[in-house]
Design a protein around this motif. Structure first.
Motif, PDB file in Angstrom:
ATOM      1  N   LEU A  65       0.871  -1.182   0.000  1.00 33.08           N
ATOM      2  CA  LEU A  65       0.000   0.000   0.000  1.00 33.08           C
ATOM      3  C   LEU A  65       0.905   1.228   0.000  1.00 33.08           C
ATOM      4  CD1 LEU A  65      -3.029   0.712   0.080  1.00 33.08           C
ATOM      5  CD2 LEU A  65      -2.806   0.929   2.569  1.00 33.08           C
ATOM      6  N   ALA A  66       0.820   2.007  -1.065  1.00 34.79           N
ATOM      7  CA  ALA A  66       1.797   3.085  -1.249  1.00 34.79           C
ATOM      8  C   ALA A  66       1.123   4.354  -1.755  1.00 34.79           C
ATOM      9  CB  ALA A  66       2.886   2.652  -2.232  1.00 34.79           C
ATOM     10  N   GLY A  67       1.833   5.455  -1.614  1.00 38.39           N
ATOM     11  CA  GLY A  67       1.350   6.731  -2.123  1.00 38.39           C
ATOM     12  C   GLY A  67       0.329   7.364  -1.202  1.00 38.39           C
ATOM     13  N   GLY A  68      -0.453   8.281  -1.764  1.00 43.38           N
ATOM     14  CA  GLY A  68      -1.417   9.041  -0.986  1.00 43.38           C
ATOM     15  C   GLY A  68      -0.789  10.305  -0.429  1.00 43.38           C
ATOM     16  N   ALA A  69      -1.618  11.342  -0.274  1.00 37.88           N
ATOM     17  CA  ALA A  69      -1.108  12.649   0.136  1.00 37.88           C
ATOM     18  C   ALA A  69      -0.501  12.626   1.532  1.00 37.88           C
ATOM     19  CB  ALA A  69      -2.237  13.681   0.073  1.00 37.88           C
ATOM     20  N   GLU A  70      -1.048  11.811   2.433  1.00 32.77           N
ATOM     21  CA  GLU A  70      -0.519  11.776   3.802  1.00 32.77           C
ATOM     22  C   GLU A  70       0.910  11.245   3.837  1.00 32.77           C
ATOM     23  OE1 GLU A  70      -3.972  10.300   6.609  1.00 32.77           O
ATOM     24  OE2 GLU A  70      -4.146   9.437   4.596  1.00 32.77           O
ATOM     25  N   ALA A  71       1.161  10.158   3.103  1.00 29.08           N
ATOM     26  CA  ALA A  71       2.508   9.569   3.098  1.00 29.08           C
ATOM     27  C   ALA A  71       3.481  10.435   2.314  1.00 29.08           C
ATOM     28  CB  ALA A  71       2.460   8.159   2.521  1.00 29.08           C
ATOM     29  N   ILE A  72       3.022  11.026   1.223  1.00 32.32           N
ATOM     30  CA  ILE A  72       3.885  11.942   0.461  1.00 32.32           C
ATOM     31  C   ILE A  72       4.295  13.116   1.347  1.00 32.32           C
ATOM     32  CG2 ILE A  72       3.931  13.583  -1.455  1.00 32.32           C
ATOM     33  CD1 ILE A  72       2.136  11.593  -2.988  1.00 32.32           C
ATOM     34  N   GLY A  73       3.323  13.649   2.084  1.00 29.98           N
ATOM     35  CA  GLY A  73       3.635  14.746   2.993  1.00 29.98           C
ATOM     36  C   GLY A  73       4.645  14.344   4.051  1.00 29.98           C
ATOM     37  N   GLY A  74       4.538  13.105   4.549  1.00 30.54           N
ATOM     38  CA  GLY A  74       5.510  12.615   5.521  1.00 30.54           C
ATOM     39  C   GLY A  74       6.905  12.528   4.942  1.00 30.54           C
ATOM     40  N   GLU A  75       7.011  12.059   3.694  1.00 33.56           N
ATOM     41  CA  GLU A  75       8.317  11.971   3.033  1.00 33.56           C
ATOM     42  C   GLU A  75       8.906  13.359   2.800  1.00 33.56           C
ATOM     43  OE1 GLU A  75      11.692  10.352   1.378  1.00 33.56           O
ATOM     44  OE2 GLU A  75      10.096   9.345   2.477  1.00 33.56           O
ATOM     45  N   LEU A  76       8.082  14.295   2.355  1.00 33.18           N
ATOM     46  CA  LEU A  76       8.560  15.654   2.126  1.00 33.18           C
ATOM     47  C   LEU A  76       9.107  16.268   3.413  1.00 33.18           C
ATOM     48  CD1 LEU A  76       5.713  16.959  -0.208  1.00 33.18           C
ATOM     49  CD2 LEU A  76       8.116  16.736  -0.839  1.00 33.18           C
ATOM     50  N   ALA A  77       8.394  16.063   4.491  1.00 32.82           N
ATOM     51  CA  ALA A  77       8.845  16.621   5.768  1.00 32.82           C
ATOM     52  C   ALA A  77      10.187  16.028   6.187  1.00 32.82           C
ATOM     53  CB  ALA A  77       7.790  16.370   6.842  1.00 32.82           C
ATOM     54  N   ARG A 106     -14.291  18.363  -8.438  1.00 35.22           N
ATOM     55  CA  ARG A 106     -13.556  18.949  -9.573  1.00 35.22           C
ATOM     56  C   ARG A 106     -12.065  19.011  -9.333  1.00 35.22           C
ATOM     57  NH1 ARG A 106     -15.392  18.365 -14.535  1.00 35.22           N
ATOM     58  NH2 ARG A 106     -15.538  20.277 -15.774  1.00 35.22           N
ATOM     59  N   ASP A 107     -11.535  18.061  -8.573  1.00 30.13           N
ATOM     60  CA  ASP A 107     -10.105  17.945  -8.272  1.00 30.13           C
ATOM     61  C   ASP A 107      -9.563  19.114  -7.460  1.00 30.13           C
ATOM     62  OD1 ASP A 107      -9.269  15.427  -9.234  1.00 30.13           O
ATOM     63  OD2 ASP A 107      -9.277  16.151 -11.294  1.00 30.13           O
ATOM     64  N   GLU A 108     -10.442  19.925  -6.930  1.00 33.78           N
ATOM     65  CA  GLU A 108      -9.974  21.021  -6.095  1.00 33.78           C
ATOM     66  C   GLU A 108      -9.272  20.538  -4.823  1.00 33.78           C
ATOM     67  OE1 GLU A 108     -13.210  23.797  -5.600  1.00 33.78           O
ATOM     68  OE2 GLU A 108     -13.477  24.012  -7.759  1.00 33.78           O
ATOM     69  N   PRO A 109      -9.714  19.414  -4.204  1.00 37.41           N
ATOM     70  CA  PRO A 109      -8.948  18.919  -3.043  1.00 37.41           C
ATOM     71  C   PRO A 109      -7.515  18.545  -3.389  1.00 37.41           C
ATOM     72  CG  PRO A 109     -11.122  17.913  -3.114  1.00 37.41           C
ATOM     73  CD  PRO A 109     -10.949  18.637  -4.419  1.00 37.41           C
ATOM     74  N   THR A 110      -7.304  17.991  -4.572  1.00 30.84           N
ATOM     75  CA  THR A 110      -5.943  17.603  -4.968  1.00 30.84           C
ATOM     76  C   THR A 110      -5.066  18.827  -5.170  1.00 30.84           C
ATOM     77  OG1 THR A 110      -6.646  15.523  -5.969  1.00 30.84           O
ATOM     78  CG2 THR A 110      -4.597  16.482  -6.782  1.00 30.84           C
ATOM     79  N   VAL A 111      -5.600  19.840  -5.844  1.00 29.79           N
ATOM     80  CA  VAL A 111      -4.818  21.064  -6.050  1.00 29.79           C
ATOM     81  C   VAL A 111      -4.496  21.711  -4.702  1.00 29.79           C
ATOM     82  CG1 VAL A 111      -4.804  23.353  -7.098  1.00 29.79           C
ATOM     83  CG2 VAL A 111      -5.774  21.421  -8.347  1.00 29.79           C
ATOM     84  N   ALA A 112      -5.479  21.719  -3.807  1.00 29.94           N
ATOM     85  CA  ALA A 112      -5.245  22.286  -2.475  1.00 29.94           C
ATOM     86  C   ALA A 112      -4.177  21.490  -1.734  1.00 29.94           C
ATOM     87  CB  ALA A 112      -6.545  22.303  -1.680  1.00 29.94           C
ATOM     88  N   ALA A 113      -4.225  20.156  -1.838  1.00 29.64           N
ATOM     89  CA  ALA A 113      -3.246  19.319  -1.152  1.00 29.64           C
ATOM     90  C   ALA A 113      -1.836  19.575  -1.663  1.00 29.64           C
ATOM     91  CB  ALA A 113      -3.609  17.845  -1.325  1.00 29.64           C
ATOM     92  N   LEU A 114      -1.666  19.579  -2.982  1.00 25.49           N
ATOM     93  CA  LEU A 114      -0.329  19.780  -3.547  1.00 25.49           C
ATOM     94  C   LEU A 114       0.197  21.177  -3.248  1.00 25.49           C
ATOM     95  CD1 LEU A 114      -0.839  17.953  -6.958  1.00 25.49           C
ATOM     96  CD2 LEU A 114       0.323  17.094  -4.921  1.00 25.49           C
ATOM     97  N   SER A 115      -0.696  22.149  -3.219  1.00 29.17           N
ATOM     98  CA  SER A 115      -0.290  23.511  -2.860  1.00 29.17           C
ATOM     99  C   SER A 115       0.190  23.552  -1.416  1.00 29.17           C
ATOM    100  CB  SER A 115      -1.450  24.481  -3.070  1.00 29.17           C
ATOM    101  OG  SER A 115      -1.822  24.558  -4.441  1.00 29.17           O
ATOM    102  N   LYS A 116      -0.552  22.910  -0.511  1.00 30.10           N
ATOM    103  CA  LYS A 116      -0.160  22.903   0.903  1.00 30.10           C
ATOM    104  C   LYS A 116       1.106  22.084   1.127  1.00 30.10           C
ATOM    105  CE  LYS A 116      -4.781  23.749   2.757  1.00 30.10           C
ATOM    106  NZ  LYS A 116      -5.912  23.247   3.583  1.00 30.10           N
ATOM    107  N   LEU A 117       1.357  21.111   0.262  1.00 29.98           N
ATOM    108  CA  LEU A 117       2.588  20.326   0.369  1.00 29.98           C
ATOM    109  C   LEU A 117       3.798  21.077  -0.174  1.00 29.98           C
ATOM    110  CD1 LEU A 117       1.266  16.786  -0.618  1.00 29.98           C
ATOM    111  CD2 LEU A 117       2.071  17.513   1.636  1.00 29.98           C
ATOM    112  N   GLY A 118       3.564  22.252  -0.736  1.00 33.10           N
ATOM    113  CA  GLY A 118       4.676  23.092  -1.164  1.00 33.10           C
ATOM    114  C   GLY A 118       5.178  22.830  -2.563  1.00 33.10           C
ATOM    115  N   MET A 119       4.343  22.232  -3.414  1.00 34.68           N
ATOM    116  CA  MET A 119       4.771  22.065  -4.807  1.00 34.68           C
ATOM    117  C   MET A 119       5.029  23.430  -5.429  1.00 34.68           C
ATOM    118  SD  MET A 119       2.969  19.939  -7.927  1.00 34.68           S
ATOM    119  CE  MET A 119       3.673  18.354  -7.423  1.00 34.68           C
TER     120      MET A 119
END
Length: 576
Positions: A65-77, A106-119
């Motif tokens: 089980l891999a990926g997802g915004a929570e785990a990506i955020g953990g790796e970035l940190a 409309r994929d707005e949660p994804t854009v918000a997530a990537l923005s908050k992750l600092g892309m």
């Protein structure tokens, strides 16, 4: 935390700007670039077949089980804690073809997530154009003036837009040749200027709805990238990285995998592009083909250069560690890694990103009522799509049958389904009693296509099927259309182009080249999508705007799902 990764280091002396013979001195800067490609709004983790782990019951192995915004955020940190000079970027298809939790908003949660992750920046992908240029500009810039008012600005009352920049060096307006999106982005970290140039595959108009990009030209990728290499050199950047939504695959029979260091068996569209890109580019982050590889491809001077791709859905993050001589505008070395984003391990260790957890819960609260609607208990645990797009699949058979049944009232006798429109197995994760929910069905067909019917002659049907392996669909780009019950034919891949399709029959009767047949397909195919241009020749075309393809599949599953066995029906005989 233990990480699974592969690495490749190349010694480089790439001059990005200065032509002065004087050698200046300054402390080199270590810069880390983390890349995410083909995320497709997968805020939650999914199965990554590239790594197998023991099952909890000890009966064998299962996909990690891999990926997802929570785990990506953990790796970035974790990476930023080690090196504050870290830049998060994307390789395209961040949105589009997304699961319900993102797509219904409309994929707005994804854009918000990537923005908050600092892309900071991402290449445009073809799926960013799924809803047309105007809607993509809204996704970039914000606002609620959407072509889907039932979905837009439902995640938050006001959609702020992306804080990162989508880049499209090779995307221009036909009218005046200007770029609707920025062609490049420069980020300064640790005193070093890192330039990113973004591009999307030039064939984008053939794989999205043509009307959505009618006012745009998609230019040659390498030529466009090299144009902006010169611009970045003039701006005195210290390193250049290309973000391109075009990729390749490892050759058939290759023993190389996503964790092979410096793989050499890469083939496909990215290879000739990479070979033409200016040597001043230190590395190429690629996407589109949903493959994992960490390869080297010769640049125009013959020197090896990294070309890397990170599978899909955030299973892998592409990591580049650059040592930059900012005094002389040189990259001294590049180390490339594909880092596996292990969701389970981070959850166990308590290192998931709490902000992402909260964001996902908010999106789920707004979509779970629809997502969790029960559809049927299947007769099989799972109906699978094909591992590649050049074969028949059990799920492709089911979808084609569903589309035929949904359009019989309009006279349809054959239905065609494009394999690229099948985005997941049904279900992606097996449930108790083989239960299927609307979310499972939506994950299979998330594009929002509607159905269409038209008349084609028998000769046109044969010509259509010849397009599966010809022209833009030749070689590794082959796309075998999934067909409905009663229609059969043979595809001989070893035959000359244009002579590969034979023995076409409908209910056991040979297709008459001169006769007319009423056929069904989704709205994307009906306008020539995926290079199936024969559909544009159809007569008596009816667009069934009120019949969504996903609804056709839901209705079919409710009526027949309990009897489905999950086996391929062998309607297409493929001779290799």
């Amino acid at each position: 935390m233990k990480k699974i990764l592969v690495s490749l280091t190349l010694g480089l002396a790439l001059t990005a700007c200065s032509t002065s013979p004087e050698v200046k001195t300054a402390q080199p800067v270590d810069v880390t670039v983390l890349g995410l490609n083909d995320f497709h709004g997968n805020l939650d983790p999914t199965a990554f077949a590239g790594v197998q782990v023991p099952k909890a019951d000890g009966t064998g192995t299962t996909s990690l089980l891999a990926g997802g915004a929570e785990a990506i955020g953990g790796e970035l940190a974790a990476v930023r804690a080690t090196n504050p000079n870290t830049i998060f970027v994307g390789g395209g298809d961040l949105i589009g073809a997304s699961p319900v939790t993102s797509s219904l908003l409309r994929d707005e949660p994804t854009v918000a997530a990537l923005s908050k992750l600092g892309m900071k920046a991402s290449a445009l992908g073809n799926h960013e154009f799924d809803q047309g240029l105007k809607e993509l500009l809204r996704m970039q810039n914000g606002g609620c003036d959407s072509n889907a008012p039932d979905k837009a600005c439902k995640f938050e009352a006001t959609y702020a837009g992306a804080s990162f920049k989508w880049l499209g060096a090779n995307v221009v307006y036909k009218a005046n040749g200007t770029n609707p999106f920025e062609p490049y982005y420069i980020e300064e970290v640790g005193g070093a200027k890192i330039g990113f140039i973004g591009a999307v595959l030039k064939d984008t108009p053939t794989i999205v709805s043509p009307t959505g990009v009618a006012e745009l030209d998609f230019l040659d990728e390498a030529t466009s990238i090299n144009k902006y290499v010169r611009v970045l050199k003039a701006k005195g950047v210290d390193a250049i990285v290309v973000l391109i939504h075009q990729g390749g695959v490892l050759k058939q029979g290759s023993t190389e995998k996503f964790n092979t260091v410096g793989c050499r068996d890469l083939e496909g569209d990215i290879v000739p592009i990479a070979q033409k890109i200016d040597p001043a580019v230190s590395a190429i982050i690629s996407g589109h083909t949903h493959q994992g590889y960490n390869c080297v491809v010769p640049d125009p001077t013959g020197k090896p250069r990294i070309v890397i791709e990170g599978d899909q859905y955030g299973h892998l993050l592409q990591r580049l560690d650059l040592t930059v001589d900012k005094a002389n505008h040189k990259v001294l070395s590049v180390k490339a890694e594909n880092v596996v984003i292990d969701y389970t391990q981070r959850k166990t260790n308590g290192t998931l990103d709490a902000n992402m957890t909260a964001l996902i819960k908010t999106a789920q609260a707004k979509t779970d009522v629809v997502k969790n609607q029960f559809v049927v208990n299947l007769g099989a645990a799972q109906i699978k799509r094909a591992a590649d797009r050049a074969s028949e699949s059990a799920l492709g058979d089911v979808i084609a049958d569903a589309q035929l049944e949904a359009t019989k009232a309009q006279g349809a006798v054959i239905a065609f389904m494009n394999p690229g429109g099948i985005r997941a197995d049904l279900p992606g994760t097996v449930k108790a009693n083989n239960a299927i929910t609307f979310g499972d069905v939506f994950a299979v067909q998330p594009f929002g296509n509607t159905m269409a019917v038209m008349d084609l002659t028998g000769a046109q049907i044969k010509a259509l099927l010849e397009q599966q392996t010809a022209g833009p669909n030749a070689g590794t780009n082959a796309k075998v259309l999934q067909v409905s019950a009663g229609f059969t034919y043979t595809l001989t891949l070893t035959a000359p182009e244009g002579q590969r399709v034979s023995a076409l029959k409908l209910n056991g009767v040979a297709i008459d080249p001169a006769a007319t047949y009423r056929v069904a397909m989704n709205s994307f195919l009906s306008t020539g999508g995926d290079n199936f241009t024969v559909f544009k020749e159809g007569k008596n075309v009816v667009q069934l705007a009120g019949l969504a393809d996903v609804d056709a599949l839901v209705s079919y599953l409710k009526a027949h799902g309990a009897q489905l066995t999950g086996t391929v029906q062998n309607r297409i005989t493929i001779i290799k």
